[in-house]
Design an enzyme around this catalytic site. Structure first.
Site, PDB file in Angstrom:
ATOM      1  N   GLU A  28       0.813  -1.218   0.000  1.00 55.24           N
ATOM      2  CA  GLU A  28       0.000   0.000   0.000  1.00 55.24           C
ATOM      3  C   GLU A  28       0.847   1.271   0.000  1.00 55.24           C
ATOM      4  O   GLU A  28       0.330   2.362  -0.192  1.00 55.24           O
ATOM      5  CB  GLU A  28      -0.928   0.001   1.220  1.00 55.24           C
ATOM      6  CG  GLU A  28      -1.960  -1.107   1.159  1.00 55.24           C
ATOM      7  CD  GLU A  28      -2.783  -1.227   2.435  1.00 55.24           C
ATOM      8  OE1 GLU A  28      -3.983  -1.488   2.337  1.00 55.24           O
ATOM      9  OE2 GLU A  28      -2.218  -1.061   3.544  1.00 55.24           O
ATOM     10  N   GLY A  97     -12.670  -2.271   1.352  1.00 54.66           N
ATOM     11  CA  GLY A  97     -13.825  -2.873   0.702  1.00 54.66           C
ATOM     12  C   GLY A  97     -14.862  -1.799   0.405  1.00 54.66           C
ATOM     13  O   GLY A  97     -15.143  -0.955   1.263  1.00 54.66           O
ATOM     14  N   VAL A 186     -14.239  -7.976   6.121  1.00 52.40           N
ATOM     15  CA  VAL A 186     -15.637  -8.233   5.759  1.00 52.40           C
ATOM     16  C   VAL A 186     -15.654  -8.908   4.390  1.00 52.40           C
ATOM     17  O   VAL A 186     -15.183  -8.341   3.399  1.00 52.40           O
ATOM     18  CB  VAL A 186     -16.449  -6.918   5.745  1.00 52.40           C
ATOM     19  CG1 VAL A 186     -17.901  -7.188   5.383  1.00 52.40           C
ATOM     20  CG2 VAL A 186     -16.339  -6.225   7.108  1.00 52.40           C
ATOM     21  N   MET A 207      -9.836  -1.557   8.239  1.00 54.63           N
ATOM     22  CA  MET A 207      -9.530  -2.045   9.583  1.00 54.63           C
ATOM     23  C   MET A 207      -8.645  -1.109  10.405  1.00 54.63           C
ATOM     24  O   MET A 207      -8.180  -1.502  11.475  1.00 54.63           O
ATOM     25  CB  MET A 207      -8.875  -3.441   9.473  1.00 54.63           C
ATOM     26  CG  MET A 207      -9.765  -4.437   8.741  1.00 54.63           C
ATOM     27  SD  MET A 207      -9.019  -6.075   8.489  1.00 54.63           S
ATOM     28  CE  MET A 207      -8.946  -6.691  10.154  1.00 54.63           C
ATOM     29  N   GLU A 208      -8.391   0.109   9.930  1.00 55.76           N
ATOM     30  CA  GLU A 208      -7.468   0.993  10.655  1.00 55.76           C
ATOM     31  C   GLU A 208      -7.929   2.446  10.786  1.00 55.76           C
ATOM     32  O   GLU A 208      -7.617   3.116  11.788  1.00 55.76           O
ATOM     33  CB  GLU A 208      -6.080   1.012   9.974  1.00 55.76           C
ATOM     34  CG  GLU A 208      -5.361  -0.320   9.925  1.00 55.76           C
ATOM     35  CD  GLU A 208      -5.783  -1.195   8.764  1.00 55.76           C
ATOM     36  OE1 GLU A 208      -6.376  -0.654   7.801  1.00 55.76           O
ATOM     37  OE2 GLU A 208      -5.550  -2.418   8.800  1.00 55.76           O
ATOM     38  N   ASP A 231     -11.981  -4.464  -3.246  1.00 46.63           N
ATOM     39  CA  ASP A 231     -12.996  -5.529  -3.233  1.00 46.63           C
ATOM     40  C   ASP A 231     -14.307  -4.882  -2.814  1.00 46.63           C
ATOM     41  O   ASP A 231     -14.336  -3.714  -2.446  1.00 46.63           O
ATOM     42  CB  ASP A 231     -12.575  -6.634  -2.243  1.00 46.63           C
ATOM     43  CG  ASP A 231     -12.426  -6.094  -0.826  1.00 46.63           C
ATOM     44  OD1 ASP A 231     -13.431  -6.036  -0.104  1.00 46.63           O
ATOM     45  OD2 ASP A 231     -11.302  -5.688  -0.442  1.00 46.63           O
TER      46      ASP A 231
HETATM   47  N1  SAH Z   1      -3.348 -11.399   5.775  1.00 46.45           N
HETATM   48  C1  SAH Z   1      -3.722 -10.270   4.962  1.00 46.45           C
HETATM   49  C2  SAH Z   1      -4.395  -9.248   5.841  1.00 46.45           C
HETATM   50  C3  SAH Z   1      -5.158  -8.230   5.097  1.00 46.45           C
HETATM   51  S1  SAH Z   1      -6.511  -7.652   5.996  1.00 46.45           S
HETATM   52  C4  SAH Z   1      -2.521  -9.764   4.232  1.00 46.45           C
HETATM   53  O1  SAH Z   1      -1.511  -9.419   4.894  1.00 46.45           O
HETATM   54  O2  SAH Z   1      -2.511  -9.754   3.015  1.00 46.45           O
HETATM   55  C5  SAH Z   1      -7.151  -6.490   4.849  1.00 46.45           C
HETATM   56  C6  SAH Z   1      -6.482  -5.162   4.826  1.00 46.45           C
HETATM   57  O3  SAH Z   1      -7.036  -4.394   3.771  1.00 46.45           O
HETATM   58  C7  SAH Z   1      -6.713  -4.348   6.091  1.00 46.45           C
HETATM   59  O4  SAH Z   1      -5.593  -3.565   6.366  1.00 46.45           O
HETATM   60  C8  SAH Z   1      -7.959  -3.495   5.757  1.00 46.45           C
HETATM   61  O5  SAH Z   1      -7.805  -2.152   6.201  1.00 46.45           O
HETATM   62  C9  SAH Z   1      -8.082  -3.517   4.235  1.00 46.45           C
HETATM   63  N2  SAH Z   1      -9.309  -4.086   3.661  1.00 46.45           N
HETATM   64  C10 SAH Z   1      -9.482  -4.308   2.329  1.00 46.45           C
HETATM   65  N3  SAH Z   1     -10.673  -4.876   2.083  1.00 46.45           N
HETATM   66  C11 SAH Z   1     -11.296  -5.044   3.293  1.00 46.45           C
HETATM   67  C12 SAH Z   1     -12.542  -5.611   3.670  1.00 46.45           C
HETATM   68  N4  SAH Z   1     -13.383  -6.156   2.776  1.00 46.45           N
HETATM   69  N5  SAH Z   1     -12.852  -5.631   4.997  1.00 46.45           N
HETATM   70  C13 SAH Z   1     -12.007  -5.112   5.913  1.00 46.45           C
HETATM   71  N6  SAH Z   1     -10.796  -4.574   5.589  1.00 46.45           N
HETATM   72  C14 SAH Z   1     -10.430  -4.530   4.296  1.00 46.45           C
END
Ligand code: SAH
Length: 268
Positions: A28, A97, A186, A207-208, A231
């Site tokens: 990112e 998302g 989600v 998530m942040e 997504d």
């Molecule tokens: N294990 C994964 C973790 C990603 S979690 C990895 O390291 O590739 C998803 C990340 O993208 C989080 O930081 C969140 O802020 C964002 N994100 C993207 N799509 C999301 C969704 N549908 N729901 C929640 N967070 C999402």
């Protein structure tokens, strides 16, 4: 109070406090740290198990770091940016998302406000309200969000069509509004529907962001959040997220941050 790591201006002769730039995941950030290395050199300080990169990008002194995933990680990191690195503002860049009906993969959302969708101390406090703080929606800094949105609009005007053709997405649209955050990825039609029902004006879920906005609110530090839609938080989200993150997120981040920092650096 400072941990004595200086004002992070990368050795530049001016005294401007740096901008804090953070993301959750390395993809990112795009090439931001490489750009800093090429322009000013990078000084890296490890603090609380995170690496903080200090230097100048497009003439703007910055501290760049990765928060990792989730609200606690984000809150801890932004707190360090404020207290140990004395940033004068914070910008978060990443993916999210899409939740709003008009928000599609490849679009960009700049937050006007941020809310923690998984915070619920009802019936003691209204759902979503941070207990004892009395706030559920944290405002992004208007000037900073305007500058970020302007950078996004410039990217779309200059390179949106080429980007859409390259990535097979529609031409990106820039949205402004509510971003919601929680400690959940989600990834179901039912999950995203429940969020839409509870928060009809939500544009994107991640998530942040709202954790960063809360800490910045409490310390009076301006903050802004920009999210590219990876997504649509439904059953396709895991696959869509992974391919967007690996192939597209860095390109968008570079395109947006370059234009944003260019304006900021020029104004110093
Ligand atoms: N294990 C994964 C973790 C990603 S979690 C990895 O390291 O590739 C998803 C990340 O993208 C989080 O930081 C969140 O802020 C964002 N994100 C993207 N799509 C999301 C969704 N549908 N729901 C929640 N967070 C999402």
């Amino acid at each position: 109070m400072s941990a004595g790591v200086g004002n992070g201006n990368g050795g530049a002769p001016h005294s401007h406090r740096p901008l804090g730039i953070l993301a959750a995941l390395p993809q990112e950030l795009g090439d931001l740290i490489e750009a800093m290395r090429a322009e000013s050199g990078v000084r890296t300080i490890t603090h609380g198990q995170r690496d903080y990169h200090l230097g100048t990008v497009h003439g703007a002194p910055c501290v760049v770091t990765l928060a990792r995933v989730g609200k606690v990680a984000a809150a801890a990191t932004v707190s360090a940016l404020i207290h140990a690195f004395d940033v004068d503002a914070v910008v978060f860049t990443g993916v999210a998302g899409g939740v709003g009906a008009e928000v599609r993969v490849g679009d960009i959302v700049v937050a006007d406000a941020l809310l923690q969708h998984d915070l619920d101390a009802s019936p003691l406090f209204p759902r979503f309200e941070v207990p004892l703080l009395g706030v559920s929606r944290f405002a992004a800094d208007v000037a900073l969000a305007d500058q970020l949105a302007a950078a996004c609009e410039r990217f779309v005007a200059e390179a949106g069509a080429a980007s859409a053709a390259r990535f097979g997405t529609r031409e990106p649209r820039v949205h402004r509004g509510l971003i919601i955050s929680g400690d959940q990825f989600v990834a179901s039609a039912a999950g995203v529907e429940a969020l839409r029902a509870a928060l009809p004006d939500a544009l994107a879920v991640e998530m942040e962001g709202a954790a960063i906005a809360q800490v910045c609110h409490e310390y009076g530090v301006p903050c802004a959040v920009v999210r590219t839609i990876s997504d649509t938080a439904d059953d396709h989200a895991p696959a869509s997220f992974v391919s967007f993150l690996t192939e597209i997120a860095g390109v968008y981040s570079n395109a947006i941050l370059t234009r944003f920092l260019d304006t900021r650096g020029a104004a110093l």
